[in-house]
Write a protein that holds these residues in place. Sequence first.
Motif, PDB file in Angstrom:
ATOM      1  N   ARG A 168       2.950   9.621   5.369  1.00  0.00           N
ATOM      2  CA  ARG A 168       2.768   8.218   5.947  1.00  0.00           C
ATOM      3  C   ARG A 168       1.316   8.077   6.184  1.00  0.00           C
ATOM      4  O   ARG A 168       0.695   9.077   6.840  1.00  0.00           O
ATOM      5  N   TYR A 169       0.429   6.957   5.946  1.00  0.00           N
ATOM      6  CA  TYR A 169      -0.982   6.995   6.183  1.00  0.00           C
ATOM      7  C   TYR A 169      -1.300   5.452   6.747  1.00  0.00           C
ATOM      8  O   TYR A 169      -0.407   4.481   6.638  1.00  0.00           O
ATOM      9  N   ASP A 170      -2.374   5.384   7.279  1.00  0.00           N
ATOM     10  CA  ASP A 170      -2.829   3.846   7.759  1.00  0.00           C
ATOM     11  C   ASP A 170      -4.049   3.580   7.353  1.00  0.00           C
ATOM     12  O   ASP A 170      -4.427   4.274   6.570  1.00  0.00           O
ATOM     13  N   GLU A 171      -4.841   2.667   7.688  1.00  0.00           N
ATOM     14  CA  GLU A 171      -5.682   1.906   6.997  1.00  0.00           C
ATOM     15  C   GLU A 171      -6.999   2.752   7.378  1.00  0.00           C
ATOM     16  O   GLU A 171      -8.039   2.995   6.516  1.00  0.00           O
TER      17      GLU A 171
ATOM     18  N   LEU B 258      -6.924   5.762   4.741  1.00  0.00           N
ATOM     19  CA  LEU B 258      -7.244   4.905   3.226  1.00  0.00           C
ATOM     20  C   LEU B 258      -8.956   4.765   3.400  1.00  0.00           C
ATOM     21  O   LEU B 258      -9.502   5.072   2.398  1.00  0.00           O
TER      22      LEU B 258
ATOM     23  N   CYS C 235       0.856  -1.349   0.126  1.00  0.00           N
ATOM     24  CA  CYS C 235       0.047   0.070   0.068  1.00  0.00           C
ATOM     25  C   CYS C 235       0.838   1.240  -0.129  1.00  0.00           C
ATOM     26  O   CYS C 235       0.821   2.087   0.796  1.00  0.00           O
TER      27      CYS C 235
ATOM     28  N   TYR D 142       2.671   1.832   3.544  1.00  0.00           N
ATOM     29  CA  TYR D 142       1.602   2.781   3.756  1.00  0.00           C
ATOM     30  C   TYR D 142       2.496   4.039   3.770  1.00  0.00           C
ATOM     31  O   TYR D 142       2.307   4.879   4.877  1.00  0.00           O
TER      32      TYR D 142
END
Length: 208
Positions: free
Chosen positions: A165-168, A171, A136, A152
């Motif tokens: 940076r990102y997380d679920e 998203l 991802c 991520y």
Amino acid sequence: MFSADERSNRLRTGILDDFVGGLLNDVERARYLGLPETTRIRERTKIVSPENLVMGEHCWIGENTVLDASGGLEIGDHTSIGLNCLVFTHSSWLANMMLENHPGSDLIERKPVRIGKGCFIGGNSVIMMGVTIGDCATVNPLSVVTKDVPAYSLVSGNPARVFQRYDEDYLRAEAERVRAENAALRAEAQARGEAPVWGAPARRRDAQ
């Protein structure tokens, strides 16, 4: 005119694959190359050493992209690689420097590339040998990736570096936003009497 040595015969097989592939659509081309049924390979994509390529389900590869799998290449499920991208798993730079740039040189170096699931590689990007791109992850267009990319994350630039940076949860929220916008656009298009389409209809100029 034609050489009959082992190297020429091996290269000729790839030339034939390129020629036949140019007559097929993206799904047919993937099937012809022995890739998963859900894969789509656009025209003029070149795969070097396809026997060393492991590709997941629901992948998309853009036009004019070169996938060098000679050193080993893995691409995870639901990953897209944009147009005009280069993925390298070998380098002959030392063979050049040592004036030994001949077929079979033992100065050619190979290292595998691993691209995780759910990745997006923007167009005109370069992935150098030995790199691992985590699940991802997004590579912005025109980037040169020379070292591992965390899962991520979004990287950009030459050399590429992490910008976000990102997380679920992030998203999931973005997916809900885009689905809602597309549903509204489809409803507007249907109200105008237009046939429904997948994804999102193009915005009308007078609605922007």
